[in-house]
Design an enzyme around this catalytic site. Sequence first.
Site, PDB file in Angstrom:
ATOM      1  N   PRO A   9       0.798  -1.221   0.000  1.00  0.00           N
ATOM      2  CA  PRO A   9       0.000   0.000   0.000  1.00  0.00           C
ATOM      3  C   PRO A   9       0.834   1.275   0.000  1.00  0.00           C
ATOM      4  O   PRO A   9       1.866   1.370   0.653  1.00  0.00           O
ATOM      5  CB  PRO A   9      -0.847  -0.100   1.272  1.00  0.00           C
ATOM      6  CG  PRO A   9      -0.181  -1.108   2.115  1.00  0.00           C
ATOM      7  CD  PRO A   9       0.542  -2.029   1.195  1.00  0.00           C
ATOM      8  N   ARG A  17       4.629  11.110  -2.405  1.00  0.00           N
ATOM      9  CA  ARG A  17       4.400  10.927  -0.973  1.00  0.00           C
ATOM     10  C   ARG A  17       5.680  11.177  -0.177  1.00  0.00           C
ATOM     11  O   ARG A  17       6.696  10.525  -0.400  1.00  0.00           O
ATOM     12  CB  ARG A  17       3.923   9.491  -0.728  1.00  0.00           C
ATOM     13  CG  ARG A  17       3.745   9.145   0.712  1.00  0.00           C
ATOM     14  CD  ARG A  17       3.439   7.668   0.884  1.00  0.00           C
ATOM     15  NE  ARG A  17       3.372   7.321   2.286  1.00  0.00           N
ATOM     16  CZ  ARG A  17       3.713   6.143   2.775  1.00  0.00           C
ATOM     17  NH1 ARG A  17       4.117   5.188   1.968  1.00  0.00           N
ATOM     18  NH2 ARG A  17       3.637   5.918   4.056  1.00  0.00           N
ATOM     19  N   TYR A  22      10.866   9.249   1.152  1.00  0.00           N
ATOM     20  CA  TYR A  22      10.795   8.263   0.071  1.00  0.00           C
ATOM     21  C   TYR A  22      11.422   8.709  -1.252  1.00  0.00           C
ATOM     22  O   TYR A  22      11.467   7.945  -2.200  1.00  0.00           O
ATOM     23  CB  TYR A  22       9.335   7.876  -0.176  1.00  0.00           C
ATOM     24  CG  TYR A  22       8.695   7.231   1.030  1.00  0.00           C
ATOM     25  CD1 TYR A  22       9.047   5.948   1.421  1.00  0.00           C
ATOM     26  CD2 TYR A  22       7.767   7.920   1.796  1.00  0.00           C
ATOM     27  CE1 TYR A  22       8.478   5.354   2.540  1.00  0.00           C
ATOM     28  CE2 TYR A  22       7.187   7.329   2.916  1.00  0.00           C
ATOM     29  CZ  TYR A  22       7.552   6.054   3.270  1.00  0.00           C
ATOM     30  OH  TYR A  22       6.993   5.479   4.371  1.00  0.00           O
ATOM     31  N   ASN A  71       8.200  -5.328  -0.472  1.00  0.00           N
ATOM     32  CA  ASN A  71       8.004  -4.171   0.398  1.00  0.00           C
ATOM     33  C   ASN A  71       6.503  -4.116   0.658  1.00  0.00           C
ATOM     34  O   ASN A  71       5.742  -3.617  -0.166  1.00  0.00           O
ATOM     35  CB  ASN A  71       8.498  -2.889  -0.260  1.00  0.00           C
ATOM     36  CG  ASN A  71       8.385  -1.689   0.662  1.00  0.00           C
ATOM     37  OD1 ASN A  71       7.654  -1.710   1.636  1.00  0.00           O
ATOM     38  ND2 ASN A  71       9.101  -0.635   0.333  1.00  0.00           N
ATOM     39  N   ALA A  74       2.841  -0.686   4.990  1.00  0.00           N
ATOM     40  CA  ALA A  74       2.245  -0.752   6.327  1.00  0.00           C
ATOM     41  C   ALA A  74       1.749  -2.156   6.684  1.00  0.00           C
ATOM     42  O   ALA A  74       1.646  -2.489   7.869  1.00  0.00           O
ATOM     43  CB  ALA A  74       1.107   0.259   6.438  1.00  0.00           C
ATOM     44  N   GLU A  95      12.626  -9.134   2.461  1.00  0.00           N
ATOM     45  CA  GLU A  95      11.827  -7.990   2.902  1.00  0.00           C
ATOM     46  C   GLU A  95      12.654  -6.719   2.716  1.00  0.00           C
ATOM     47  O   GLU A  95      13.804  -6.661   3.142  1.00  0.00           O
ATOM     48  CB  GLU A  95      11.460  -8.160   4.375  1.00  0.00           C
ATOM     49  CG  GLU A  95      10.712  -6.997   4.974  1.00  0.00           C
ATOM     50  CD  GLU A  95      10.439  -7.171   6.468  1.00  0.00           C
ATOM     51  OE1 GLU A  95       9.920  -6.206   7.053  1.00  0.00           O
ATOM     52  OE2 GLU A  95      10.737  -8.236   7.051  1.00  0.00           O
ATOM     53  N   HIS A  97      12.561  -2.237   2.815  1.00  0.00           N
ATOM     54  CA  HIS A  97      11.898  -0.980   3.160  1.00  0.00           C
ATOM     55  C   HIS A  97      12.804   0.150   2.718  1.00  0.00           C
ATOM     56  O   HIS A  97      14.025   0.082   2.868  1.00  0.00           O
ATOM     57  CB  HIS A  97      11.609  -0.893   4.657  1.00  0.00           C
ATOM     58  CG  HIS A  97      10.678  -1.947   5.126  1.00  0.00           C
ATOM     59  ND1 HIS A  97       9.322  -1.882   4.902  1.00  0.00           N
ATOM     60  CD2 HIS A  97      10.910  -3.118   5.749  1.00  0.00           C
ATOM     61  CE1 HIS A  97       8.753  -2.969   5.388  1.00  0.00           C
ATOM     62  NE2 HIS A  97       9.699  -3.740   5.902  1.00  0.00           N
ATOM     63  N   ARG A 104      11.603   5.199  12.960  1.00  0.00           N
ATOM     64  CA  ARG A 104      10.297   5.821  12.805  1.00  0.00           C
ATOM     65  C   ARG A 104       9.401   5.464  13.996  1.00  0.00           C
ATOM     66  O   ARG A 104       9.892   5.019  15.030  1.00  0.00           O
ATOM     67  CB  ARG A 104       9.696   5.395  11.470  1.00  0.00           C
ATOM     68  CG  ARG A 104      10.582   5.892  10.301  1.00  0.00           C
ATOM     69  CD  ARG A 104      10.035   5.587   8.969  1.00  0.00           C
ATOM     70  NE  ARG A 104       8.781   6.330   8.768  1.00  0.00           N
ATOM     71  CZ  ARG A 104       7.952   6.073   7.768  1.00  0.00           C
ATOM     72  NH1 ARG A 104       8.214   5.111   6.894  1.00  0.00           N
ATOM     73  NH2 ARG A 104       6.846   6.776   7.624  1.00  0.00           N
TER      74      ARG A 104
END
Length: 136
Positions: A9, A17, A22, A71, A74, A95, A97, A104
């Site tokens: 998402p 964004r 990012y 990725n 959330a 995985e 990110h 964070r």
Amino acid sequence: MKILILNGPNLNLLGKREPGIYGSQTFDQFFVQLQEQFSSIELTYFQSNIEGELITKIQEADDLFDGVVLNAGAYTHTSIGIGDAIKAISTPVVEVHISNTFGREEFRHQSYISPNAKGVILGFGLQSYELALQSF
């Protein structure tokens, strides 16, 4: 070798964004660069904001791909279903990110993916995907 890059998402909003976190490049732009950089690997890309679609792609990857770069956005921190799907397949999943999730909010420190992943790469911006591809 065939690798599926799977984004969850809000990753369709890369380039718009929170560019401070990012970056300003869209994933479609970056994917073209990945295809050029890793020309010996057949790369496929899929993005969805829908958890069930991601789970279906993970399940299908077991028969179609040699690896998955995931990725989950959330869903990393909330989806037991995605974690279970990874556990159920034999295809290795890395995985990734873009941000350092441990730098964070506290809720981002938990991953339902990590226990079943081949490895985890985070915090290197879009280069996290390149590092994941190098691991196969």
